[in-house]
Write an enzyme that holds these catalytic residues in place. Structure first.
Site, mmCIF file in Angstrom:
data_model
loop_
_atom_site.group_PDB
_atom_site.id
_atom_site.type_symbol
_atom_site.label_atom_id
_atom_site.label_comp_id
_atom_site.label_asym_id
_atom_site.label_seq_id
_atom_site.Cartn_x
_atom_site.Cartn_y
_atom_site.Cartn_z
ATOM 1 N N ASP A 27 0.751 -1.120 -0.021
ATOM 2 C CA ASP A 27 0.111 -0.010 -0.096
ATOM 3 C C ASP A 27 0.876 1.312 -0.065
ATOM 4 O OD1 ASP A 27 -1.788 2.006 0.422
ATOM 5 O OD2 ASP A 27 -2.507 1.006 2.198
ATOM 6 N N TYR A 82 -1.120 9.983 -3.928
ATOM 7 C CA TYR A 82 -1.058 11.053 -4.922
ATOM 8 C C TYR A 82 0.367 12.158 -4.313
ATOM 9 C CZ TYR A 82 -5.711 9.766 -6.743
ATOM 10 O OH TYR A 82 -6.839 8.900 -7.219
ATOM 11 N N ARG A 127 0.439 16.219 7.583
ATOM 12 C CA ARG A 127 -0.341 15.444 8.509
ATOM 13 C C ARG A 127 0.085 15.800 9.998
ATOM 14 N NH1 ARG A 127 -1.495 9.683 6.114
ATOM 15 N NH2 ARG A 127 -2.053 10.590 3.783
ATOM 16 N N ASP A 170 -3.397 2.407 -5.681
ATOM 17 C CA ASP A 170 -2.003 2.451 -4.699
ATOM 18 C C ASP A 170 -1.918 1.097 -4.042
ATOM 19 O OD1 ASP A 170 -4.312 3.079 -3.180
ATOM 20 O OD2 ASP A 170 -3.174 4.252 -1.835
ATOM 21 N N GLU A 171 -2.919 0.199 -4.314
ATOM 22 C CA GLU A 171 -2.732 -0.954 -3.550
ATOM 23 C C GLU A 171 -2.489 -2.460 -4.236
ATOM 24 O OE1 GLU A 171 -5.438 -1.685 0.026
ATOM 25 O OE2 GLU A 171 -5.770 0.213 -0.231
HETATM 26 MG MG LIG Z 1 -2.177 4.122 0.254
#
Ligand SMILES: [Mg+2]
Ligand SMILES: [Zn+2]
Length: 563
Positions: A57, A62, A94, A149-150
């Site tokens: 993952d 992005y 974050r 994305d995985e």
């Molecule tokens: Mg991800």
């Protein structure tokens, strides 16, 4: 005619494959310390966990792609914007409190120095996504893409071929349930099936893969390593970002039963969790302990078994190799489209977007499908009926695509799309649309130079183009998604349906948060390339959505949201 990839209702549900894995050692402990390990009394000598699965993952995908394109963004807080929300953000952002799905306004308040990059154009993300999958093919052909994305990798064959030669002696990364993975593991008694060695080797392979992805593509990711897809995915979520976590069968129940909500299980959607809550089943442990007969009464044999299995970490679903997308579509949602001029304008935009990607793909579609969602009148108020989509489709004349000048393709397709829409909407009377989706399907195979051909699956057969008679087919008008099917779909061959469901949910999230303008006229644009066996883009940020959908739906139900 069989129309694959219809948005809902007519999915081909694959049955779990009885390939024998997914059993678990039913012994759990409270303490993860090696010294306290308390081993299964009876260890089977059968191969209980024959498969070895890695889930990869990408970290804030992005944002990473944008930071690779522009390294000056690496150390500043960065948010990726779609319409009026942050779809993802980098770790510096974050750290300051910016989160996914936050409105731009809130994000700017939290972090005035936040740099925003538009994430509306998915081209670069799509390219990187395919580069990643291409890289992973070095390890196994059994790769299943989940969004951009995985990826799930079934590395069983590779592991079996290496394990006797390499006899690994340590795990890479974190080992779930062991507080310090440097601890002496010699006391850790192995499951009799030999999975300990195989999973250990897979953890080393996962490390190799992650190092390789970083060295070759400059991208970081998390990995989960275990003996089925469910557990690999759940394990991978335990340590983030740029880390990996291995789960041995011994710790399966410990991990599952630490999950506070059944919603933490990917594939248990809002509808199912709500039905479970009525039975006082909140956590995964509640589900595990619940009386099987009562569960059967409530959900039927198959779903009850599925729920019981999943609460015990049993998941037989195979990693399904993906092929070329079987459909390419784009859609937008609207507050209220109520005149034909606006509709024509929107259809023009959507067809333009989809055609760009069809040109990129290199194959010609044979079918055009238009899907709409109408508002319904309830107590004199217009209310979006999220389950109510209606579609019409018709064959596309291949002469359109014979013209080498691709700019000539649009006009006849827009006209065709409008004629399909006219079959669903009587424009001489008042009408209110809240969504339009334009979808091309039934692709003819050509010698495309596109990277995606590399992933050609044995099931993507060329389809015949004889059926040129104009027809329309009504699909799924007012089809409700069955929660029972929805949950299985995640682990079955076709997660598409479930993602469509989540897709709707993300819009509901926007409404709940009072995001004026989230629906632009509007909503969040969604592009998709879907495949019978998987879905390439709908799940941009599903993990977050999982957390949020629940509340938003409740809101919709209780507040009966008015337009
Ligand atoms: Mg991800
Ligand atoms: Zn085992």
């Amino acid at each position: 005619m069989d129309f694959e990839d219809s948005d809902e209702g007519d999915e081909d549900w694959s049955k779990p494959v009885n390939d024998g894995d997914g059993s678990f050692c039913s012994n759990t402990r409270n303490s993860p310390k090696v010294s306290d390990l308390n081993f299964p009394k009876k260890i089977s000598t059968d191969i209980e966990h024959p498969r070895t699965i890695i889930h990869i993952d990408m970290d804030c995908f992005y944002a990473q792609v944008e930071m690779i394109r522009n390294p000056s963004l690496r150390h500043v807080p960065l948010g990726i914007q779609q319409k009026h929300i942050i779809v993802t953000c980098n770790y510096p952002a974050r750290a300051i409190g910016v989160t996914k799905l936050m409105t731009i306004k809130d994000a700017k308040t939290k972090c005035p120095s936040l740099i925003m990059v538009s994430g509306e154009d998915l081209t670069e993300y799509r390219k990187m996504s395919y580069k990643i999958s291409e890289y992973l093919l070095k390890y196994t052909k059994k790769i299943e893409r989940l969004g951009f994305d995985e990826n799930f990798l079934d590395v069983s064959e590779l592991v079996n071929s290496r394990v006797s030669k390499e006899s690994p002696s340590q795990f890479s990364g974190h080992l779930y349930g062991i507080q310090d993975n440097k601890a002496d593991l010699s006391g850790l008694k192995q499951c009799g099936c030999g999975c300990y060695q195989r999973i250990m080797l897979a953890s080393n392979i996962a490390q190799e893969i992650r190092d390789g992805l970083y060295n070759d593509l400059g991208i970081t990711c998390c990995a989960g390593i275990s003996y089925n897809k469910l557990l690999a995915k759940l394990a991978g979520e335990k340590h983030k970002p740029n880390k990996q976590t291995t789960l041995l069968p011994e710790f399966t129940l410990q991990l599952l039963h630490s999950l506070p909500s059944t919603r933490n299980i990917p594939g248990i959607g809002y509808g199912m969790s709500k039905r479970l809550r009525v039975l006082d089943i909140d956590s995964v442990l509640d589900l595990y302990n619940y009386n099987q007969e009562k569960l059967i009464t409530e959900f039927g044999q198959q779903t009850a078994k599925f729920l019981k299995d999943i609460s015990a970490g049993i998941d037989h679903t195979p990693v399904v190799r993906y092929g070329l997308p079987q459909s390419i579509s784009d859609e937008d949602s609207y507050r209220d489209l109520n005149n034909i001029k606006d509709i024509e304008k929107e259809i023009d935009i959507l067809v333009d977007n989809v055609l760009k990607r069809v040109v990129e793909d290199g194959r010609n579609p044979q079918t055009l499908r238009v899907t709409i969602r109408k508002s319904i009148l309830k107590d004199d108020k217009l209310v979006i009926d999220y389950g109510n989509r209606e579609s019409r489709q018709c064959p596309l004349s291949q002469t359109i695509f014979n013209n080498k000048d691709t700019s000539t393709w649009k006009t006849p397709i827009v006209e065709l799309a409008i004629s399909l829409l006219n079959k669903m909407v009587d424009v001489t009377k008042p009408f209110h649309l809240t969504l339009i989706n334009i979808c091309f399907t039934k692709f003819l195979k050509t010698c495309s130079k596109d990277i995606s051909t590399f992933f050609s699956s044995p099931n993507s057969k060329p389809t015949n183009s004889e059926n040129d008679e104009f027809f329309t087919q009504r699909t799924s008008s007012s089809t409700k998604i069955s929660p029972a099917k929805g949950i299985e779909s995640f682990f079955a061959n076709n997660p598409t349906l479930n993602f469509h469901k989540e897709k709707r949910d993300i819009k509901a999230v926007g409404r709940q948060n009072g995001m004026v303008g989230f629906f632009k006229n509007g909503g969040k644009r969604k592009e998709s390339e879907s495949n019978k066996n998987n879905d390439d883009s709908k799940r941009a940020k599903l993990d977050t959505i999982f957390l949020l959908t629940h509340q938003s739906h409740q809101f919709l139900i209780h507040q009966n949201y008015k337009i």
